[in-house]
Design a protein around this motif. Sequence first.
Motif, PDB file in Angstrom:
ATOM      1  N   ASP A   1       1.075  -1.191   0.000  1.00 33.23           N
ATOM      2  CA  ASP A   1      -0.087   0.112  -0.307  1.00 33.23           C
ATOM      3  C   ASP A   1       0.942   1.079  -0.234  1.00 33.23           C
ATOM      4  O   ASP A   1       1.774   1.413   1.170  1.00 33.23           O
ATOM      5  N   LEU A   2       0.379   2.010  -0.552  1.00 33.40           N
ATOM      6  CA  LEU A   2       1.138   3.610  -0.925  1.00 33.40           C
ATOM      7  C   LEU A   2       0.253   5.083  -0.711  1.00 33.40           C
ATOM      8  O   LEU A   2      -0.534   4.787  -1.671  1.00 33.40           O
ATOM      9  N   LYS A   3       0.718   5.308   0.521  1.00 29.81           N
ATOM     10  CA  LYS A   3      -0.757   6.414   1.024  1.00 29.81           C
ATOM     11  C   LYS A   3      -0.346   6.891   1.384  1.00 29.81           C
ATOM     12  O   LYS A   3       0.584   7.388   2.267  1.00 29.81           O
ATOM     13  N   ASN A   4      -0.690   8.633   1.127  1.00 32.70           N
ATOM     14  CA  ASN A   4       0.539   9.752   1.718  1.00 32.70           C
ATOM     15  C   ASN A   4      -0.543  11.226   0.993  1.00 32.70           C
ATOM     16  O   ASN A   4      -1.994  10.962   0.690  1.00 32.70           O
ATOM     17  N   GLY A   5      -0.203  12.013   1.491  1.00 30.34           N
ATOM     18  CA  GLY A   5      -0.715  13.184   0.956  1.00 30.34           C
ATOM     19  C   GLY A   5      -1.279  13.443  -0.507  1.00 30.34           C
ATOM     20  O   GLY A   5      -2.507  13.862  -1.208  1.00 30.34           O
ATOM     21  N   ARG A   6      -0.692  13.129  -1.165  1.00 30.01           N
ATOM     22  CA  ARG A   6      -0.732  13.320  -3.002  1.00 30.01           C
ATOM     23  C   ARG A   6      -1.066  11.896  -3.517  1.00 30.01           C
ATOM     24  O   ARG A   6      -1.950  11.887  -4.741  1.00 30.01           O
ATOM     25  N   ILE A   7      -0.791  10.757  -2.676  1.00 28.54           N
ATOM     26  CA  ILE A   7      -1.289   9.185  -3.488  1.00 28.54           C
ATOM     27  C   ILE A   7      -1.734   8.399  -2.511  1.00 28.54           C
ATOM     28  O   ILE A   7      -2.116   9.100  -1.246  1.00 28.54           O
ATOM     29  N   ASP A   8      -2.566   7.890  -3.264  1.00 27.43           N
ATOM     30  CA  ASP A   8      -3.634   6.752  -2.614  1.00 27.43           C
ATOM     31  C   ASP A   8      -3.840   5.399  -3.023  1.00 27.43           C
ATOM     32  O   ASP A   8      -4.313   5.045  -3.951  1.00 27.43           O
ATOM     33  N   VAL A   9      -2.526   4.177  -2.665  1.00 25.63           N
ATOM     34  CA  VAL A   9      -2.704   3.204  -3.941  1.00 25.63           C
ATOM     35  C   VAL A   9      -2.988   1.267  -3.539  1.00 25.63           C
ATOM     36  O   VAL A   9      -1.562   2.168  -2.033  1.00 25.63           O
ATOM     37  N   ASN A  10      -3.501   1.081  -3.788  1.00 24.89           N
ATOM     38  CA  ASN A  10      -3.406  -0.020  -3.078  1.00 24.89           C
ATOM     39  C   ASN A  10      -2.206  -0.807  -3.435  1.00 24.89           C
ATOM     40  O   ASN A  10      -2.141  -0.947  -5.124  1.00 24.89           O
ATOM     41  N   LYS A  11      -2.308  -1.862  -2.412  1.00 26.89           N
ATOM     42  CA  LYS A  11      -1.299  -2.542  -2.958  1.00 26.89           C
ATOM     43  C   LYS A  11      -1.761  -3.890  -4.096  1.00 26.89           C
ATOM     44  O   LYS A  11      -2.543  -3.939  -4.254  1.00 26.89           O
ATOM     45  N   GLY A  12      -1.449  -4.268  -5.173  1.00 25.69           N
ATOM     46  CA  GLY A  12      -2.074  -4.728  -6.409  1.00 25.69           C
ATOM     47  C   GLY A  12      -2.111  -4.000  -7.541  1.00 25.69           C
ATOM     48  O   GLY A  12      -2.704  -4.220  -8.612  1.00 25.69           O
ATOM     49  N   GLU A  13      -2.168  -1.879  -7.361  1.00 26.70           N
ATOM     50  CA  GLU A  13      -2.805  -2.454  -7.908  1.00 26.70           C
ATOM     51  C   GLU A  13      -1.563  -0.798  -8.860  1.00 26.70           C
ATOM     52  O   GLU A  13      -0.784  -1.249  -8.683  1.00 26.70           O
ATOM     53  N   VAL A  14      -1.938  -0.013  -9.996  1.00 23.34           N
ATOM     54  CA  VAL A  14      -0.847   0.328 -11.243  1.00 23.34           C
ATOM     55  C   VAL A  14      -0.421   1.601 -10.403  1.00 23.34           C
ATOM     56  O   VAL A  14      -1.575   2.474 -10.210  1.00 23.34           O
ATOM     57  N   VAL A  15       1.034   1.228 -10.341  1.00 24.84           N
ATOM     58  CA  VAL A  15       1.997   3.010  -9.830  1.00 24.84           C
ATOM     59  C   VAL A  15       2.281   3.070 -10.964  1.00 24.84           C
ATOM     60  O   VAL A  15       2.889   3.908 -10.820  1.00 24.84           O
ATOM     61  N   GLY A  16       2.652   3.036 -12.349  1.00 22.73           N
ATOM     62  CA  GLY A  16       2.612   3.358 -13.568  1.00 22.73           C
ATOM     63  C   GLY A  16       2.901   2.709 -14.856  1.00 22.73           C
ATOM     64  O   GLY A  16       2.425   1.425 -14.812  1.00 22.73           O
ATOM     65  N   VAL A  17       3.884   3.060 -15.380  1.00 22.86           N
ATOM     66  CA  VAL A  17       4.119   2.842 -16.493  1.00 22.86           C
ATOM     67  C   VAL A  17       5.550   1.830 -17.010  1.00 22.86           C
ATOM     68  O   VAL A  17       6.765   2.923 -16.245  1.00 22.86           O
ATOM     69  N   GLU A  18       5.914   0.929 -18.094  1.00 22.55           N
ATOM     70  CA  GLU A  18       6.804   0.550 -18.558  1.00 22.55           C
ATOM     71  C   GLU A  18       6.886   0.361 -19.353  1.00 22.55           C
ATOM     72  O   GLU A  18       6.223  -0.279 -20.489  1.00 22.55           O
ATOM     73  N   GLN A  19       7.471   0.889 -21.039  1.00 24.48           N
ATOM     74  CA  GLN A  19       7.691   1.188 -22.026  1.00 24.48           C
ATOM     75  C   GLN A  19       8.589   0.679 -22.705  1.00 24.48           C
ATOM     76  O   GLN A  19      10.195   1.645 -22.301  1.00 24.48           O
ATOM     77  N   ILE A  20       8.475   0.057 -23.420  1.00 20.91           N
ATOM     78  CA  ILE A  20      10.138  -0.091 -24.131  1.00 20.91           C
ATOM     79  C   ILE A  20       9.672   0.074 -26.078  1.00 20.91           C
ATOM     80  O   ILE A  20       8.763  -0.350 -26.509  1.00 20.91           O
ATOM     81  N   SER A  21      10.718   0.631 -26.275  1.00 19.50           N
ATOM     82  CA  SER A  21      10.705   0.849 -28.416  1.00 19.50           C
ATOM     83  C   SER A  21      11.749   0.713 -28.741  1.00 19.50           C
ATOM     84  O   SER A  21      12.972   1.240 -28.325  1.00 19.50           O
ATOM     85  N   ARG A  22      11.544  -0.142 -29.822  1.00 11.45           N
ATOM     86  CA  ARG A  22      13.073  -1.016 -30.353  1.00 11.45           C
ATOM     87  C   ARG A  22      12.508  -0.143 -32.248  1.00 11.45           C
ATOM     88  O   ARG A  22      11.760  -0.641 -32.620  1.00 11.45           O
ATOM     89  N   GLY A  23      14.148  -0.353 -32.127  1.00 10.23           N
ATOM     90  CA  GLY A  23      14.570   0.500 -33.323  1.00 10.23           C
ATOM     91  C   GLY A  23      15.026  -0.503 -34.445  1.00 10.23           C
ATOM     92  O   GLY A  23      16.014  -1.206 -33.863  1.00 10.23           O
ATOM     93  N   TYR A  24      14.453  -1.675 -35.268  1.00  6.76           N
ATOM     94  CA  TYR A  24      15.651  -2.437 -36.726  1.00  6.76           C
ATOM     95  C   TYR A  24      15.717  -2.153 -37.410  1.00  6.76           C
ATOM     96  O   TYR A  24      14.822  -1.527 -38.429  1.00  6.76           O
ATOM     97  N   MET A  25      17.089  -1.721 -38.107  1.00  5.54           N
ATOM     98  CA  MET A  25      18.118  -1.843 -38.935  1.00  5.54           C
ATOM     99  C   MET A  25      18.425  -3.092 -39.779  1.00  5.54           C
ATOM    100  O   MET A  25      19.289  -3.969 -39.158  1.00  5.54           O
ATOM    101  N   ASN A  26      18.044  -3.601 -40.489  1.00  3.58           N
ATOM    102  CA  ASN A  26      18.462  -4.752 -41.438  1.00  3.58           C
ATOM    103  C   ASN A  26      18.022  -5.855 -39.932  1.00  3.58           C
ATOM    104  O   ASN A  26      18.815  -6.919 -39.790  1.00  3.58           O
ATOM    105  N   ASN A  27      17.150  -5.949 -39.450  1.00  5.55           N
ATOM    106  CA  ASN A  27      16.179  -7.118 -38.502  1.00  5.55           C
ATOM    107  C   ASN A  27      17.585  -7.301 -36.835  1.00  5.55           C
ATOM    108  O   ASN A  27      17.450  -7.741 -36.474  1.00  5.55           O
ATOM    109  N   ASN A  28      18.443  -5.550 -36.869  1.00  8.15           N
ATOM    110  CA  ASN A  28      19.581  -6.696 -36.081  1.00  8.15           C
ATOM    111  C   ASN A  28      18.949  -5.122 -35.021  1.00  8.15           C
ATOM    112  O   ASN A  28      18.664  -3.397 -35.936  1.00  8.15           O
ATOM    113  N   GLU A  29      18.792  -4.675 -33.915  1.00  3.22           N
ATOM    114  CA  GLU A  29      18.150  -3.810 -32.576  1.00  3.22           C
ATOM    115  C   GLU A  29      19.378  -2.462 -32.890  1.00  3.22           C
ATOM    116  O   GLU A  29      20.376  -3.572 -31.740  1.00  3.22           O
ATOM    117  N   VAL A  30      19.070  -1.740 -33.470  1.00  3.36           N
ATOM    118  CA  VAL A  30      20.126  -0.669 -33.402  1.00  3.36           C
ATOM    119  C   VAL A  30      19.413   0.842 -32.336  1.00  3.36           C
ATOM    120  O   VAL A  30      20.563   0.978 -31.889  1.00  3.36           O
TER     121      VAL A  30
END
Length: 329
Positions: free
Chosen positions: A227-256
């Motif tokens: 659980d994460l609770k203070n004056g700014r946030i109120d999140v329970n265990k198991g709820e979302v606290v953010g995101v992780e995004q990964i973008s990849r670019g490939y050249m000649n099928n190699n991740e560059v």
Amino acid sequence: MINIVQMGLGPIGQQLTRYLNEREGISIVGGVDLDPQKIGNDIGIHAGLDRFGTEIVANVESVQNIKEADVAVITTLSDLKKIEQQIMATADCGLDIISTCEELSHPWKTQPSTATRIDDYCCGKGVSCLGTGVNPGFLMDYLPSVLTSVCRNVEQIRVERIQNAEPRRLPFRDKIGVGLSKQKFNENRDGIRHVGLEESVCMIADAMKWNLNEVTETLEPVIATKDLKNGRIDVNKGEVVGVEQISRGYMNNNEVITLVFKAAIGVTDSHDTITISGTPSFTSTIDGGINGDIATSAITVNTIRSVLEASPGLKTMLDIRGPAYFSHT
């Protein structure tokens, strides 16, 4: 004196008002916002400053001193197609444009037809138009591109932007899904994601003259382990606290190109890290990371001179003279 019209006066717009007001040689001559609650208010008082004597109006054509204006800064939308008409209406007034619209930062590969329309329209009106910001627009695209200038050759570029979302403004925390259940997160993925990673991949590839054959992007929720609770946030265990995004670019099928964006409540190792693999190979890290709200407002101000100097048309950060902080014009 450089005269500015502001379009979009939410939290970032209000912060930008304060930053613009600090700079010698810059004057805000108009404010635009569609919100009926803001229309008629003094733009200075709206931003927590003294009265400017400039009332907020509903559209750029209604700005009383529009003929005196040089540049419009637009902090309204992230969606390129939705902001297109705002850009064209502003171009009709003969104003150069700086916008924090993420999808405007490098739309030539992601939305080429819209990019071409905007470019042609701005060229026809004799104005320049730039999409910028901290990310996209600087940390995960322009800056790594500049860092490769000391390399004999480059094989791969990796950028990590890892940040604690707790100090950020509420709209940002909402944008990354803080407090949602996993189910709600999955139901609203399109509205939750950080916008601009694919554009950043394409900007780097443009700088490197790499012809990518594929760009991919993944999005996963970061889940609270307690659980994460203070004056700014109120999140329970198991709820979302953010995101992780990964973008990849490939050249000649190699991740560059690999861009990792993680923003979540409770992150303890905030940093911005750029790793260049080549000759030489090196890593550059900004410990603690750059505050996105401060940096987005600052880079918007600091690109004003470069945009005024630019030739007409749609520009990216790669096209303009490198911006820098200035205390007066």
